[in-house]
Design an enzyme around this catalytic site. Structure first.
Site, PDB file in Angstrom:
ATOM      1  N   ASP A  45       0.840  -1.201   0.000  1.00 36.64           N
ATOM      2  CA  ASP A  45       0.000   0.000   0.000  1.00 36.64           C
ATOM      3  C   ASP A  45       0.878   1.255   0.000  1.00 36.64           C
ATOM      4  O   ASP A  45       0.366   2.373  -0.064  1.00 36.64           O
ATOM      5  CB  ASP A  45      -1.026  -0.014   1.143  1.00 36.64           C
ATOM      6  CG  ASP A  45      -0.390  -0.012   2.520  1.00 36.64           C
ATOM      7  OD1 ASP A  45       0.848  -0.077   2.610  1.00 36.64           O
ATOM      8  OD2 ASP A  45      -1.144   0.038   3.520  1.00 36.64           O
ATOM      9  N   SER A  46       2.207   1.062  -0.001  1.00 38.18           N
ATOM     10  CA  SER A  46       3.134   2.165  -0.296  1.00 38.18           C
ATOM     11  C   SER A  46       2.821   2.734  -1.675  1.00 38.18           C
ATOM     12  O   SER A  46       3.234   3.844  -2.006  1.00 38.18           O
ATOM     13  CB  SER A  46       4.589   1.686  -0.220  1.00 38.18           C
ATOM     14  OG  SER A  46       4.763   0.507  -0.990  1.00 38.18           O
ATOM     15  N   ASP A  84      -1.290  -6.228  -0.570  1.00 37.40           N
ATOM     16  CA  ASP A  84      -1.321  -5.594   0.753  1.00 37.40           C
ATOM     17  C   ASP A  84      -2.742  -5.128   1.031  1.00 37.40           C
ATOM     18  O   ASP A  84      -3.305  -4.340   0.259  1.00 37.40           O
ATOM     19  CB  ASP A  84      -0.386  -4.375   0.707  1.00 37.40           C
ATOM     20  CG  ASP A  84       0.236  -4.060   2.038  1.00 37.40           C
ATOM     21  OD1 ASP A  84      -0.042  -4.771   3.019  1.00 37.40           O
ATOM     22  OD2 ASP A  84       1.039  -3.097   2.085  1.00 37.40           O
ATOM     23  N   LYS A 114      -1.195  -9.469   2.697  1.00 37.35           N
ATOM     24  CA  LYS A 114      -0.445  -9.013   3.876  1.00 37.35           C
ATOM     25  C   LYS A 114      -1.359  -8.129   4.727  1.00 37.35           C
ATOM     26  O   LYS A 114      -2.093  -7.299   4.190  1.00 37.35           O
ATOM     27  CB  LYS A 114       0.807  -8.236   3.469  1.00 37.35           C
ATOM     28  CG  LYS A 114       1.583  -7.682   4.680  1.00 37.35           C
ATOM     29  CD  LYS A 114       2.956  -7.188   4.307  1.00 37.35           C
ATOM     30  CE  LYS A 114       2.988  -5.790   3.760  1.00 37.35           C
ATOM     31  NZ  LYS A 114       2.466  -4.741   4.662  1.00 37.35           N
ATOM     32  N   GLU A 116      -1.328  -5.756   8.485  1.00 41.42           N
ATOM     33  CA  GLU A 116      -0.552  -5.177   9.580  1.00 41.42           C
ATOM     34  C   GLU A 116      -1.240  -5.499  10.904  1.00 41.42           C
ATOM     35  O   GLU A 116      -2.471  -5.468  10.979  1.00 41.42           O
ATOM     36  CB  GLU A 116      -0.460  -3.653   9.416  1.00 41.42           C
ATOM     37  CG  GLU A 116       0.287  -3.227   8.167  1.00 41.42           C
ATOM     38  CD  GLU A 116       0.408  -1.705   8.029  1.00 41.42           C
ATOM     39  OE1 GLU A 116       0.016  -0.970   8.959  1.00 41.42           O
ATOM     40  OE2 GLU A 116       0.908  -1.270   6.972  1.00 41.42           O
ATOM     41  N   GLU A 183       9.350  -4.240  10.320  1.00 41.25           N
ATOM     42  CA  GLU A 183       9.748  -2.933   9.784  1.00 41.25           C
ATOM     43  C   GLU A 183      10.246  -2.025  10.903  1.00 41.25           C
ATOM     44  O   GLU A 183       9.562  -1.852  11.919  1.00 41.25           O
ATOM     45  CB  GLU A 183       8.542  -2.291   9.061  1.00 41.25           C
ATOM     46  CG  GLU A 183       8.872  -0.901   8.507  1.00 41.25           C
ATOM     47  CD  GLU A 183       7.864  -0.389   7.474  1.00 41.25           C
ATOM     48  OE1 GLU A 183       6.941  -1.143   7.083  1.00 41.25           O
ATOM     49  OE2 GLU A 183       8.026   0.765   7.051  1.00 41.25           O
TER      50      GLU A 183
HETATM   51  O1  KIV Z   1       3.512  -1.137   1.600  1.00 38.75           O
HETATM   52  C1  KIV Z   1       4.677  -1.563   1.555  1.00 38.75           C
HETATM   53  O2  KIV Z   1       5.430  -1.323   0.601  1.00 38.75           O
HETATM   54  C2  KIV Z   1       5.152  -2.379   2.668  1.00 38.75           C
HETATM   55  C3  KIV Z   1       6.593  -2.719   2.711  1.00 38.75           C
HETATM   56  C4  KIV Z   1       7.409  -1.546   3.091  1.00 38.75           C
HETATM   57  C5  KIV Z   1       6.866  -3.894   3.558  1.00 38.75           C
HETATM   58  O3  KIV Z   1       4.396  -2.709   3.525  1.00 38.75           O
END
Ligand code: KIV
Length: 267
Positions: A45-46, A84, A114, A116, A183
């Site tokens: 989600d970056s 994510d 993924k 969190e 992280e």
């Molecule tokens: O969103 C993302 O890119 C991430 C990574 C930094 C692990 O969660």
């Protein structure tokens, strides 16, 4: 060519073989990263910050994530594709989480998702795993909780927060995750977690002892210019050749040099 699966990732930890993960958000970049052998492509989600220009990851939607995950999945022949789950797509209830996680696999061809969080998402992770959806965990600096954490600093520096992170890692492992992102965690704590759980850890700003490493591709390549976290190694400064090439294009068009005869059709 053998595809990377959750079994491959688990086996890599057992064999002491380091796991590589990079973020990808589009077809062309995903194809390049896959061709050179990155094990996991994370549609992080970056995306929100490095591709869509948001200030944080919080505004990212399911539709945006699915759109980019589909593009990445279309390019990939070997790597595992992890989607994510964006903020508020899994926190409301485990039913909501299951529905949205299912969309990543059903509509976007992801191989895993993924999430969190720690012990508080134990039931949700169990439900997803029981439904056949592989889950990657994420502890330490969890950017979706940025307003709760109060900044992008190192997590788990105090004894109590370190102890809590180890408990969270154990809970997630027990719930059935196949890998765990750590992280911005002190080296010693990341080592301890890596030694404590049988699940592979993948570090970003978590030192050398993790079972694998992940970076945001736009950071690694020097494309994202807004800020550079300390844990990022910029293996290239692509901002410069990109700007140079585009500057040359502008100059040649303005000077009437491009297109030349070789780029034109006589008939
Ligand atoms: O969103 C993302 O890119 C991430 C990574 C930094 C692990 O969660």
């Amino acid at each position: 060519m053998e595809k990377v699966t959750t079994q491959t990732i688990r086996q890599m930890k057992k064999n002491g073989k380091k796991i590589t993960m990079l973020t990808a958000y589009d077809y062309s970049m995903a194809a390049l990263l896959d061709q050179v052998g990155v094990d996991i492509l994370l549609v992080g989600d970056s995306l929100g910050m490095v591709v869509l220009g948001y200030e944080t990851t919080l505004p990212v939607t399911m539709d945006e994530m699915l759109h980019h995950t589909r593009a990445v999945a279309r390019a990939v022949k070997r790597a595992m594709v992890v989607g994510d789950m964006p903020f508020m797509s899994y926190q409301v209830s485990s039913e909501q989480a299951l529905e949205n996680a299912g969309r990543f696999l059903k509509e976007a061809d992801a191989h895993a998702v993924k999430l969190e969080g720690g012990a508080e998402i134990y039931d949700t992770v169990r439900k997803l795993v029981a439904s056949g959806i592989p889950v990657m965990g994420h502890l330490g600096l969890t950017p979706q909780s940025i307003h709760q954490l109060g900044g992008y600093g190192v997590q788990g520096k105090e004894d109590e927060t370190a102890r809590k992170m180890i408990q969270d890692a154990r809970a997630l492992a027990d719930a059935g995750i196949f890998s765990l992102v750590l992280e911005c965690v002190p080296v010693a704590l990341a080592k301890k977690i890596t030694e404590t759980i049988s699940v592979p850890t993948i570090g970003i700003g978590a030192g050398i002892h993790c079972d694998g490493q992940v970076l945001v591709t736009h950071d690694l390549l020097g494309i994202f210019e807004k800020f550079i976290p300390r844990f990022v190694k910029r293996y290239a400064e692509l901002n410069k050749p990109i700007k140079d090439a585009v500057t040359e294009f502008i100059e040649e068009v303005r000077a009437g040099k491009f297109p030349g005869a070789e780029h034109s059709f006589e008939e």
